[in-house]
Design an enzyme around this catalytic site. Structure first.
Site, PDB file in Angstrom:
ATOM      1  N   GLY A 112     -30.898  -1.294  16.191  1.00  0.00           N
ATOM      2  CA  GLY A 112     -31.303   0.096  16.327  1.00  0.00           C
ATOM      3  C   GLY A 112     -32.097   0.298  17.606  1.00  0.00           C
ATOM      4  O   GLY A 112     -32.598  -0.651  18.203  1.00  0.00           O
TER       5      GLY A 112
ATOM      6  N   TYR B 126     -36.540  -4.454  27.432  1.00  0.00           N
ATOM      7  CA  TYR B 126     -36.480  -5.629  28.309  1.00  0.00           C
ATOM      8  C   TYR B 126     -37.024  -6.844  27.570  1.00  0.00           C
ATOM      9  O   TYR B 126     -38.025  -6.752  26.855  1.00  0.00           O
ATOM     10  CB  TYR B 126     -37.312  -5.383  29.573  1.00  0.00           C
TER      11      TYR B 126
ATOM     12  N   LEU C 220     -39.483  -2.846  18.584  1.00  0.00           N
ATOM     13  CA  LEU C 220     -38.922  -3.209  17.286  1.00  0.00           C
ATOM     14  C   LEU C 220     -37.523  -2.622  17.159  1.00  0.00           C
ATOM     15  O   LEU C 220     -37.302  -1.461  17.494  1.00  0.00           O
ATOM     16  CB  LEU C 220     -39.850  -2.645  16.204  1.00  0.00           C
TER      17      LEU C 220
ATOM     18  N   CYS D 101     -37.264   2.094  25.506  1.00  0.00           N
ATOM     19  CA  CYS D 101     -36.941   2.691  24.206  1.00  0.00           C
ATOM     20  C   CYS D 101     -36.604   4.179  24.330  1.00  0.00           C
ATOM     21  O   CYS D 101     -36.751   4.944  23.374  1.00  0.00           O
ATOM     22  CB  CYS D 101     -38.073   2.457  23.212  1.00  0.00           C
TER      23      CYS D 101
END
Length: 213
Positions: free
Chosen positions: A72, A77, A139, A169
């Site tokens: 997801g 990086y 995450l 993200c």
């Protein structure tokens, strides 16, 4: 209960693709009797683009490869000095929902940083762990047949400059942080055991076996 036991693999510094392939093979071939595993690894420099990733968030990759991932999230990086922890868990067997696992991983990092005197927190609008407004841990998960793979990436003492080549993200201007900004002595060697201890505590302290590859 034997099936509650977790195998912990310390894999050292590895290229991303072979580890990703091994993680997929493990998940695809596991059955109800397969023990859960946690993999601790660092990766050579690589950008990984998550399932929701958009090409415009990769600004200037330069000489760092970009690899598509089925986790997801958006682009991030990985590089030396970042502790990656892959969690290969049978969620049904551990009676964990996906949201509960995300919260558990975030709390693992928050607790680890608290031991070092660093106050950190998750954010409802952007998964991961933050110190102030700066992101210190990314995450991303995938669930297949009730089992998790992928996991978290905690910045320890890495070079953060490659993050400037992307919108981390998917957030333009997202500032990144690392543990060594507060604790110069921090290395993956001394952070990994704390991280492991904290996730095992949140998993109700199952038996575990440590395997070095």
């Amino acid at each position: 209960m034997y099936q509650d036991k977790i195998l912990v693999r310390q894999l050292g510094l590895q290229p991303y693709e072979p580890i990703s392939l091994a993680m997929h093979e493990f998940t695809d071939t596991r059955d109800e009797s397969t023990l859960d595993e946690i993999w601790l690894v660092e990766h050579y420099p690589v950008f990984t683009q998550g399932q929701a990733g958009k090409a415009e968030h990769i600004l200037m990759p330069g000489d760092i490869p970009v690899i598509q991932s089925d986790r997801g999230g958006q682009v991030t990086y990985h590089g030396p000095g970042q502790q990656v922890m892959y969690v290969l868990l049978n969620l049904k067997r551990r009676k964990l929902g996906v949201r509960e696992l995300v919260t558990l991983l975030e709390q693992t990092v928050v607790n680890t940083l608290a031991e070092l005197g660093i106050e950190a927190h998750p954010r409802a609008d952007a998964p991961g762990v933050y110190v102030g407004e700066k992101k210190i841990c990314s995450l991303g998960l995938r669930i297949r047949r009730g089992c998790s793979f992928h996991g978290l990436a905690l910045n320890v003492n890495m070079d953060l400059s490659p993050f400037l080549r992307i919108n981390p993200c998917g957030y333009a201007g997202m500032e990144m942080a690392k543990i060594s900004q507060w604790k110069p002595e921090a290395t993956t060697n001394n952070i990994a055991p704390r991280l492991l201890e904290n996730i095992l505590a949140l998993l109700n302290n199952p038996d575990f076996e440590y395997i070095t590859a």
